[in-house]
Design a protein around this motif. Structure first.
Motif, PDB file in Angstrom:
ATOM      1  N   GLY A  61      12.672  76.087 -21.826  1.00  0.00           N
ATOM      2  CA  GLY A  61      12.506  75.932 -20.377  1.00  0.00           C
ATOM      3  C   GLY A  61      13.112  74.643 -19.865  1.00  0.00           C
ATOM      4  O   GLY A  61      13.718  74.612 -18.784  1.00  0.00           O
ATOM      5  N   THR A  62      12.963  73.573 -20.624  1.00  0.00           N
ATOM      6  CA  THR A  62      13.559  72.298 -20.230  1.00  0.00           C
ATOM      7  C   THR A  62      15.079  72.382 -20.250  1.00  0.00           C
ATOM      8  O   THR A  62      15.744  71.896 -19.329  1.00  0.00           O
ATOM      9  CB  THR A  62      13.081  71.173 -21.174  1.00  0.00           C
ATOM     10  OG1 THR A  62      11.659  71.099 -21.120  1.00  0.00           O
ATOM     11  CG2 THR A  62      13.664  69.834 -20.780  1.00  0.00           C
ATOM     12  N   LEU A  89      17.058  75.158 -20.085  1.00  0.00           N
ATOM     13  CA  LEU A  89      17.598  76.102 -19.100  1.00  0.00           C
ATOM     14  C   LEU A  89      17.216  75.754 -17.667  1.00  0.00           C
ATOM     15  O   LEU A  89      17.980  76.034 -16.739  1.00  0.00           O
ATOM     16  CB  LEU A  89      17.122  77.523 -19.421  1.00  0.00           C
ATOM     17  CG  LEU A  89      17.625  78.117 -20.726  1.00  0.00           C
ATOM     18  CD1 LEU A  89      17.037  79.505 -20.932  1.00  0.00           C
ATOM     19  CD2 LEU A  89      19.130  78.152 -20.768  1.00  0.00           C
ATOM     20  N   GLY A  90      16.059  75.164 -17.475  1.00  0.00           N
ATOM     21  CA  GLY A  90      15.583  74.906 -16.121  1.00  0.00           C
ATOM     22  C   GLY A  90      15.885  73.530 -15.584  1.00  0.00           C
ATOM     23  O   GLY A  90      15.886  73.329 -14.365  1.00  0.00           O
ATOM     24  N   VAL A  91      16.143  72.562 -16.476  1.00  0.00           N
ATOM     25  CA  VAL A  91      16.369  71.195 -16.009  1.00  0.00           C
ATOM     26  C   VAL A  91      17.706  70.642 -16.496  1.00  0.00           C
ATOM     27  O   VAL A  91      18.510  70.169 -15.689  1.00  0.00           O
ATOM     28  CB  VAL A  91      15.210  70.261 -16.451  1.00  0.00           C
ATOM     29  CG1 VAL A  91      15.428  68.851 -15.939  1.00  0.00           C
ATOM     30  CG2 VAL A  91      13.869  70.796 -15.983  1.00  0.00           C
ATOM     31  N   PRO A 135      21.109  72.783 -15.273  1.00  0.00           N
ATOM     32  CA  PRO A 135      21.385  72.610 -13.843  1.00  0.00           C
ATOM     33  C   PRO A 135      21.713  71.161 -13.469  1.00  0.00           C
ATOM     34  O   PRO A 135      22.566  70.910 -12.617  1.00  0.00           O
ATOM     35  CB  PRO A 135      20.091  73.066 -13.160  1.00  0.00           C
ATOM     36  CG  PRO A 135      19.446  73.958 -14.132  1.00  0.00           C
ATOM     37  CD  PRO A 135      19.810  73.425 -15.479  1.00  0.00           C
ATOM     38  N   THR A 192      17.256  65.036 -21.505  1.00  0.00           N
ATOM     39  CA  THR A 192      17.541  65.485 -20.146  1.00  0.00           C
ATOM     40  C   THR A 192      17.781  64.301 -19.212  1.00  0.00           C
ATOM     41  O   THR A 192      18.597  64.386 -18.292  1.00  0.00           O
ATOM     42  CB  THR A 192      16.370  66.347 -19.622  1.00  0.00           C
ATOM     43  OG1 THR A 192      16.227  67.468 -20.495  1.00  0.00           O
ATOM     44  CG2 THR A 192      16.619  66.835 -18.226  1.00  0.00           C
TER      45      THR A 192
END
Length: 138
Positions: free
Chosen positions: A34-35, A37-39, A42, A107
């Motif tokens: 999730g980190t 793909l989601g943060v 992007p 990230t």
């Protein structure tokens, strides 16, 4: 029965992994993916777009971001593998928490690198702005 070839070795019976180890590992995988793909993706895409639209005034250090991402991926995968191979829920949970923290740190790396590069370029921008202003005002 013991034979001459087998010696007096006895196999140890290992206890199965507790359900908590599997749950912690699954939660870790979900949070890390999730980190990423989601943060992370992007954010890197946004920073790359900013670099493209500012014609290089905001630098994007592609090589350093790639190296940090690859090293972070190796560490995170190692920690998740460590979590799945433990026999205690506590040690598996600690490994999962460390994996999530490393993924969050990886990230943040592109933002820090772009901010540092932009701060270095900010000193170069002011003379250009003053020269353009002088040409405009005559």
């Amino acid at each position: 029965m013991t034979t001459a070839w087998s010696g007096n070795r006895r196999t140890k019976v290992r206890r199965p992994r507790p359900r908590g180890v599997w749950i912690a590992g699954g939660i870790g995988i979900v949070l890390v993916v999730g980190t990423v793909l989601g943060v992370f993706l992007p954010l890197v895409g946004f920073l790359g777009g900013v670099t493209a639209t500012t014609a290089g005034l905001v630098p994007f250090p592609f090589l350093r971001v790639t190296v940090a991402a690859l090293l972070g991926a190796v560490v995170v995968l190692g920690l998740l593998l460590l979590a799945f191979t433990r026999r205690h829920t506590t040690t598996a949970s600690i490994a999962v928490v460390l994996a999530v923290l490393v993924s969050l740190a990886v990230t943040a790396v592109p933002v820090v690198l772009v901010a540092v590069g932009s701060a270095d370029r900010a000193g170069d921008v002011w003379p250009i702005v003053t020269e353009l202003w002088q040409r405009f005002t005559g």
